[in-house]
Design a protein around this motif. Structure first.
Motif, PDB file in Angstrom:
ATOM      1  N   LEU A  89      -4.135  -3.224  18.932  1.00  9.61           N
ATOM      2  CA  LEU A  89      -3.235  -4.370  18.949  1.00  9.61           C
ATOM      3  C   LEU A  89      -1.829  -3.945  18.526  1.00  9.61           C
ATOM      4  O   LEU A  89      -1.665  -3.272  17.505  1.00  9.61           O
ATOM      5  CB  LEU A  89      -3.754  -5.452  17.996  1.00  9.61           C
ATOM      6  N   PRO A  90      -0.783  -4.311  19.293  1.00  8.31           N
ATOM      7  CA  PRO A  90       0.587  -3.959  18.872  1.00  8.31           C
ATOM      8  C   PRO A  90       1.028  -4.817  17.691  1.00  8.31           C
ATOM      9  O   PRO A  90       1.165  -6.040  17.816  1.00  8.31           O
ATOM     10  CB  PRO A  90       1.421  -4.260  20.119  1.00  8.31           C
ATOM     11  N   VAL A  91       1.241  -4.187  16.556  1.00 10.29           N
ATOM     12  CA  VAL A  91       1.641  -4.921  15.351  1.00 10.29           C
ATOM     13  C   VAL A  91       3.060  -4.567  14.912  1.00 10.29           C
ATOM     14  O   VAL A  91       3.646  -5.270  14.092  1.00 10.29           O
ATOM     15  CB  VAL A  91       0.654  -4.657  14.194  1.00 10.29           C
ATOM     16  N   PHE A  92       3.610  -3.464  15.439  1.00 12.81           N
ATOM     17  CA  PHE A  92       4.990  -3.084  15.147  1.00 12.81           C
ATOM     18  C   PHE A  92       5.885  -3.488  16.318  1.00 12.81           C
ATOM     19  O   PHE A  92       5.510  -3.339  17.484  1.00 12.81           O
ATOM     20  CB  PHE A  92       5.111  -1.569  14.937  1.00 12.81           C
ATOM     21  N   HIS A  93       7.085  -3.956  15.995  1.00 11.49           N
ATOM     22  CA  HIS A  93       8.072  -4.306  17.009  1.00 11.49           C
ATOM     23  C   HIS A  93       9.426  -3.767  16.551  1.00 11.49           C
ATOM     24  O   HIS A  93       9.851  -4.037  15.419  1.00 11.49           O
ATOM     25  CB  HIS A  93       8.135  -5.823  17.208  1.00 11.49           C
ATOM     26  N   PHE A  94      10.097  -2.987  17.430  1.00 11.70           N
ATOM     27  CA  PHE A  94      11.342  -2.326  17.050  1.00 11.70           C
ATOM     28  C   PHE A  94      12.456  -2.673  18.028  1.00 11.70           C
ATOM     29  O   PHE A  94      12.216  -2.954  19.207  1.00 11.70           O
ATOM     30  CB  PHE A  94      11.159  -0.803  17.031  1.00 11.70           C
ATOM     31  N   SER A  95      13.667  -2.608  17.514  1.00  8.87           N
ATOM     32  CA  SER A  95      14.861  -2.735  18.338  1.00  8.87           C
ATOM     33  C   SER A  95      15.852  -1.658  17.905  1.00  8.87           C
ATOM     34  O   SER A  95      16.251  -1.629  16.734  1.00  8.87           O
ATOM     35  CB  SER A  95      15.498  -4.115  18.165  1.00  8.87           C
ATOM     36  N   PRO A  96      16.253  -0.745  18.836  1.00  8.36           N
ATOM     37  CA  PRO A  96      15.756  -0.556  20.196  1.00  8.36           C
ATOM     38  C   PRO A  96      14.251  -0.247  20.208  1.00  8.36           C
ATOM     39  O   PRO A  96      13.691   0.193  19.214  1.00  8.36           O
ATOM     40  CB  PRO A  96      16.566   0.637  20.711  1.00  8.36           C
ATOM     41  N   GLU A  97      13.639  -0.425  21.355  1.00  5.55           N
ATOM     42  CA  GLU A  97      12.198  -0.257  21.493  1.00  5.55           C
ATOM     43  C   GLU A  97      11.789   1.200  21.278  1.00  5.55           C
ATOM     44  O   GLU A  97      12.491   2.128  21.683  1.00  5.55           O
ATOM     45  CB  GLU A  97      11.761  -0.718  22.883  1.00  5.55           C
ATOM     46  N   ILE A  98      10.647   1.393  20.640  1.00  7.80           N
ATOM     47  CA  ILE A  98      10.086   2.728  20.406  1.00  7.80           C
ATOM     48  C   ILE A  98       8.676   2.746  20.977  1.00  7.80           C
ATOM     49  O   ILE A  98       7.846   1.896  20.633  1.00  7.80           O
ATOM     50  CB  ILE A  98      10.032   3.077  18.905  1.00  7.80           C
ATOM     51  N   SER A  99       8.396   3.695  21.850  1.00  8.06           N
ATOM     52  CA  SER A  99       7.039   3.830  22.374  1.00  8.06           C
ATOM     53  C   SER A  99       6.225   4.691  21.422  1.00  8.06           C
ATOM     54  O   SER A  99       6.691   5.719  20.935  1.00  8.06           O
ATOM     55  CB  SER A  99       7.063   4.466  23.767  1.00  8.06           C
ATOM     56  N   GLY A 100       5.010   4.249  21.141  1.00  6.44           N
ATOM     57  CA  GLY A 100       4.170   4.986  20.210  1.00  6.44           C
ATOM     58  C   GLY A 100       2.935   4.176  19.870  1.00  6.44           C
ATOM     59  O   GLY A 100       2.564   3.238  20.587  1.00  6.44           O
ATOM     60  N   HIS A 101       2.295   4.519  18.770  1.00 10.61           N
ATOM     61  CA  HIS A 101       1.076   3.818  18.374  1.00 10.61           C
ATOM     62  C   HIS A 101       1.000   3.728  16.856  1.00 10.61           C
ATOM     63  O   HIS A 101       1.587   4.541  16.138  1.00 10.61           O
ATOM     64  CB  HIS A 101      -0.165   4.537  18.915  1.00 10.61           C
ATOM     65  N   ALA A 102       0.267   2.726  16.385  1.00  5.09           N
ATOM     66  CA  ALA A 102       0.040   2.544  14.954  1.00  5.09           C
ATOM     67  C   ALA A 102      -1.315   3.130  14.590  1.00  5.09           C
ATOM     68  O   ALA A 102      -2.272   3.047  15.360  1.00  5.09           O
ATOM     69  CB  ALA A 102       0.097   1.065  14.585  1.00  5.09           C
ATOM     70  N   VAL A 103      -1.394   3.730  13.407  1.00  5.12           N
ATOM     71  CA  VAL A 103      -2.637   4.359  12.963  1.00  5.12           C
ATOM     72  C   VAL A 103      -2.718   4.275  11.444  1.00  5.12           C
ATOM     73  O   VAL A 103      -1.700   4.367  10.749  1.00  5.12           O
ATOM     74  CB  VAL A 103      -2.700   5.834  13.436  1.00  5.12           C
ATOM     75  N   TRP A 104      -3.928   4.059  10.942  1.00 13.19           N
ATOM     76  CA  TRP A 104      -4.145   4.093   9.496  1.00 13.19           C
ATOM     77  C   TRP A 104      -4.287   5.554   9.078  1.00 13.19           C
ATOM     78  O   TRP A 104      -5.227   6.226   9.470  1.00 13.19           O
ATOM     79  CB  TRP A 104      -5.404   3.316   9.116  1.00 13.19           C
ATOM     80  N   GLN A 105      -3.337   6.050   8.276  1.00 12.95           N
ATOM     81  CA  GLN A 105      -3.409   7.432   7.806  1.00 12.95           C
ATOM     82  C   GLN A 105      -4.388   7.576   6.652  1.00 12.95           C
ATOM     83  O   GLN A 105      -4.919   8.652   6.413  1.00 12.95           O
ATOM     84  CB  GLN A 105      -2.023   7.920   7.389  1.00 12.95           C
ATOM     85  N   ASP A 106      -4.568   6.533   5.904  1.00 12.51           N
ATOM     86  CA  ASP A 106      -5.631   6.449   4.913  1.00 12.51           C
ATOM     87  C   ASP A 106      -5.951   4.969   4.745  1.00 12.51           C
ATOM     88  O   ASP A 106      -5.480   4.135   5.528  1.00 12.51           O
ATOM     89  CB  ASP A 106      -5.245   7.122   3.579  1.00 12.51           C
ATOM     90  N   GLU A 107      -6.737   4.629   3.755  1.00  9.99           N
ATOM     91  CA  GLU A 107      -7.190   3.246   3.616  1.00  9.99           C
ATOM     92  C   GLU A 107      -6.086   2.288   3.206  1.00  9.99           C
ATOM     93  O   GLU A 107      -6.251   1.070   3.258  1.00  9.99           O
ATOM     94  CB  GLU A 107      -8.339   3.191   2.601  1.00  9.99           C
ATOM     95  N   GLN A 108      -4.921   2.834   2.794  1.00 12.74           N
ATOM     96  CA  GLN A 108      -3.819   1.986   2.333  1.00 12.74           C
ATOM     97  C   GLN A 108      -2.533   2.172   3.125  1.00 12.74           C
ATOM     98  O   GLN A 108      -1.628   1.354   3.005  1.00 12.74           O
ATOM     99  CB  GLN A 108      -3.514   2.279   0.852  1.00 12.74           C
ATOM    100  N   THR A 109      -2.424   3.239   3.902  1.00 13.04           N
ATOM    101  CA  THR A 109      -1.162   3.586   4.547  1.00 13.04           C
ATOM    102  C   THR A 109      -1.244   3.404   6.054  1.00 13.04           C
ATOM    103  O   THR A 109      -2.040   4.064   6.729  1.00 13.04           O
ATOM    104  CB  THR A 109      -0.763   5.034   4.237  1.00 13.04           C
ATOM    105  N   VAL A 651      -7.063  10.817   2.540  1.00 12.20           N
ATOM    106  CA  VAL A 651      -8.012  11.666   3.255  1.00 12.20           C
ATOM    107  C   VAL A 651      -7.312  12.234   4.483  1.00 12.20           C
ATOM    108  O   VAL A 651      -6.950  11.507   5.409  1.00 12.20           O
ATOM    109  CB  VAL A 651      -9.272  10.881   3.664  1.00 12.20           C
ATOM    110  N   ALA A 652      -7.093  13.540   4.481  1.00  9.62           N
ATOM    111  CA  ALA A 652      -6.391  14.194   5.582  1.00  9.62           C
ATOM    112  C   ALA A 652      -7.348  14.695   6.655  1.00  9.62           C
ATOM    113  O   ALA A 652      -6.965  14.850   7.811  1.00  9.62           O
ATOM    114  CB  ALA A 652      -5.553  15.360   5.047  1.00  9.62           C
ATOM    115  N   LEU A 653      -8.598  14.960   6.275  1.00 13.32           N
ATOM    116  CA  LEU A 653      -9.559  15.504   7.238  1.00 13.32           C
ATOM    117  C   LEU A 653     -10.966  15.215   6.755  1.00 13.32           C
ATOM    118  O   LEU A 653     -11.261  15.313   5.560  1.00 13.32           O
ATOM    119  CB  LEU A 653      -9.365  17.026   7.381  1.00 13.32           C
ATOM    120  N   LYS A 654     -11.832  14.845   7.704  1.00 10.54           N
ATOM    121  CA  LYS A 654     -13.255  14.720   7.418  1.00 10.54           C
ATOM    122  C   LYS A 654     -14.003  15.361   8.573  1.00 10.54           C
ATOM    123  O   LYS A 654     -13.878  14.937   9.719  1.00 10.54           O
ATOM    124  CB  LYS A 654     -13.659  13.254   7.247  1.00 10.54           C
TER     125      LYS A 654
END
Length: 686
Positions: A89-109, A651-654
């Protein structure tokens, strides 16, 4: 916000941990550092108290073009199995537009990772749709988060090079090796399009190489014939393809074989103070050069030959001028000699304006009269700012802040405005003379209320008008080094401000932990005796109390059946509060024999080792382990899982290996160029 519970197959844990230390050699320019006089930082939005209660970090200021946009929540939001999985789901919106994706890097970030490097110098605004991100949290007052940041511009840090011996080893041939550094990454094709090389007015080709961070480029011209007359190599950098503020041009001279002379003199004063005499060719390393170099007025000095240089260091005084003579008779490797003396006048520049604390360390007992000492050279006045961290927000501060208290720390305090309040600010006029390094004391008892204890954040800074002599910022290119030339924009960020966290307390803590058993010793810093009655809390990264105990008459508090990772230890005694951050205050035992084994209740043992103990971001790591059960064996191809945690407790790697023979397993993984530095932890589960 509460973390959803997840359930899965239970594993037996091996009682063995491996520590990995990653040391950074190459650095991004930190956010908040202006790269040109014209570049202005994006204005940081104002956040409500509701946002401050839920969010501990939001990307803002000036960032690198390759840096993700991060938002860190105070409490865990997702389960571990959702980490590193892109959001649909797209949850970030930028101006100017940025193509990319959102990801949880850990349980809080939560991070937004752009598909391509961000546009250099571009200012962005944006929003995080919290309601769409967390639809189950309808009762939360936090619906969206405003974002504002600016991408750093690319600037040239260094252009350097020299002629060297060709691979043929012939006197009639030479090679050239050059280095170019930028503040922001770029492709090798961009560099090739921007840089022209010409030898005596004709284009010449070079072999190019790029470092992994795409900021440093080296080029080699493997063979250049030496003629009967001087040849000129010109290196030109066109600013437009790289988006630089201005271009640059440098000339390098290649003398004939039979011509041997002094090319130039250069002074240096990083550490030792001295000068380099650069010759047109490599020196005869067997020749005794004693008596060939003289200095007026006379000073004691030492000499060292290095390729085509003679390095001279001695008791030269800053601001003073000297006459240097390289006498005739010095020879190069081809037998040619210096036919006439070269005389040059050098003046050592004044010491660079700087400030630093006298000592490392964070604890300030009352016996020190609450004085924080610092030294200053060529600075007229400094601004002193003191912030107090609330006792109730100490845990939040330790989540995001660096407790580094080194003398020259120039990194500011993250999120200090959110977890504390400014209690003092004053300007101190200094009495230092030109090039004199003097010591001063900050009397904390006059800046904070009498009897006030706890954590304080002390910062010192000066402006350009405070320098001795006053030094104005130079336009781009009119300085020698981005960070170390006082005229350069980067100098103020690196040298004109220092920070020190100070814990005003008379309690010292020592923490020992092995498996589920932990011991904390409380010591009176004034008498060095034990303190009884100290309430000791083991706390998690989320600032939750894991266990509480009170020290006995020997100052000892014991904890058993500790089933969670201890992030820090807090001690309370009357009006005194102290803490011990495990990740930043661990003893360095690298020079001591602390070997041993720890056996858990399942009688599993593991010997864990790496190919080396220190790594740089981007390096490949080989982590090996040998597992044994109580019978001295281990089932073949039994699954073993590695969980790698970075210094931010993320957690950087599992990874799970299902192929192992006789209990021997090898995990191979590569760190990222932008991974945080510090102590990493590997946890093995079987």
């Amino acid at each position: 916000m509460e973390k959803r519970e997840s359930y899965g197959k239970k594993h037996r844990k091996i009682g063995s941990w491996a520590g990995l230390a990653i040391i950074s050699v190459f650095f991004l320019l930190p956010s908040g550092c202006n790269h040109t006089a014209k570049q202005k930082s994006a204005q940081k939005p104002t956040y409500s108290i509701e946002t401050a209660k839920e969010i501990s970090h939001i990307t803002s200021g000036i960032i690198s073009s390759s840096e993700p946009i991060r938002i860190r929540f105070v409490h865990p939001i997702v389960d571990e199995n959702q980490v590193n999985s892109p959001l649909k789901l797209p949850v970030f919106h930028f101006s100017p537009e940025i193509s990319g994706h959102a990801v949880w890097q850990d349980e809080q970030t939560l991070a937004f990772v752009s598909d391509h490097p961000l546009s250099l110098g571009q200012s962005y605004t944006g929003k995080l749709d919290v309601a769409a991100l967390l639809p189950s949290q309808k009762e939360s007052a936090l619906k969206e988060i405003d974002l504002a940041f600016q991408v750093a511009k690319r600037e040239l840090v260094r252009l350097d090079g020299s002629f060297t011996a060709a691979q043929t080893g012939k006197a009639s041939e030479a090679a050239f090796e050059g280095t170019i550094d930028f503040t922001e990454p770029c492709t090798i094709d961009m560099v090739k399009k921007s840089i022209s090389l010409d030898l005596d007015g004709r284009d010449i080709r070079a072999v190019w190489m790029m470092r992994e961070d795409q900021k440093r480029f080296t080029f080699t011209i493997p063979s250049i014939s030496r003629e009967k007359s001087t040849r000129t190599l010109v290196v030109r950098i066109n600013s437009e393809p790289l988006g630089l503020s201005t271009g640059m041009e440098r000339k390098f001279l290649l003398e004939p074989v039979k011509v041997f002379k002094v090319s130039r003199f250069e002074t240096f004063q990083n550490g030792d103070r001295g000068f380099a005499i650069i010759f047109s060719d490599r020196l005869d390393m067997k020749q005794d050069i004693n008596g060939f170099i003289s200095v007026e007025p006379a000073v004691q000095f030492t000499m060292k030959k290095s390729a085509s240089k003679i390095l001279v260091t001695g008791s030269f005084k800053p601001g003073e001028g000297y006459a240097i003579t390289a006498h005739k008779g010095i020879s190069n490797i081809w037998g040619a000699r210096l036919k006439e003396a070269a005389v040059h006048s050098v003046t050592f520049q004044n010491l660079n304006p700087s400030i630093q604390f006298v000592k490392d360390g964070i604890f300030l007992p009352s016996s020190n009269k609450q004085n924080v000492r610092f030294t200053a050279v060529n600075v007229r006045k400094v601004k002193i700012t003191v912030q107090q961290v609330f006792s109730s927000t100490l845990g939040q501060y330790l989540q995001v802040a660096e407790t580094n208290a080194q003398k020259t720390r120039s990194d500011n305090f993250n999120e200090s405005d959110r977890v504390g309040v400014k209690v003092a600010e004053q300007t101190l006029t200094l009495s230092g003379k030109l090039n004199d390094k003097e010591q001063y004391a900050i009397d904390m008892s006059k800046l904070i209320r009498k009897g006030t204890l706890g954590m304080f954040l002390v910062s010192l800074s000066f402006q350009r008008e405070d320098m001795i002599p006053e030094t104005k910022a130079a336009s781009y290119g009119n300085y020698t080094d981005w960070y170390n030339d006082p005229k350069a924009p980067g100098y103020m960020w690196r040298h004109a401000r220092i920070y020190k966290p100070v814990l005003v307390t008379d309690i010292g803590l020592t923490h020992y932990g092995t498996g589920k058993h932990h011991v904390v010793i409380a010591t009176d810093l004034l008498s060095a005796g034990p303190i009884s009655g100290v309430t000791v809390e083991l706390r998690s990264y989320q600032d939750q109390i894991i266990q509480t105990a009170v020290t006995n008459r020997r100052g000892k508090a014991e904890f058993t059946n500790v089933n969670r990772d201890v992030y820090y230890v807090r001690g309370k005694y009357r009006d005194n509060t102290t803490f011990l951050l495990n990740s930043a205050m661990a003893w360095n035992v690298s020079s001591f024999d602390v070997g041993g084994s720890e056996v858990n209740k399942e009688n599993l043992r593991a010997f864990v080792f790496t190919d080396r103990g220190v790594y740089r971001p981007g390096d490949e790591v080989h982590l090996s382990l040998i597992v044994r059960n109580e019978e001295g064996t281990f089932p073949e191809n039994h699954p073993v899982t590695l969980t790698l945690t970075n210094p931010k407790q993320q957690v950087a790697l599992k990874s799970t290996l299902r192929k192992g023979k006789d209990g021997f397993y090898v995990f191979r993984f590569t760190t990222a160029e932008n991974d945080p530095t510090g102590v990493w932890q590997a946890k093995i589960t079987a």
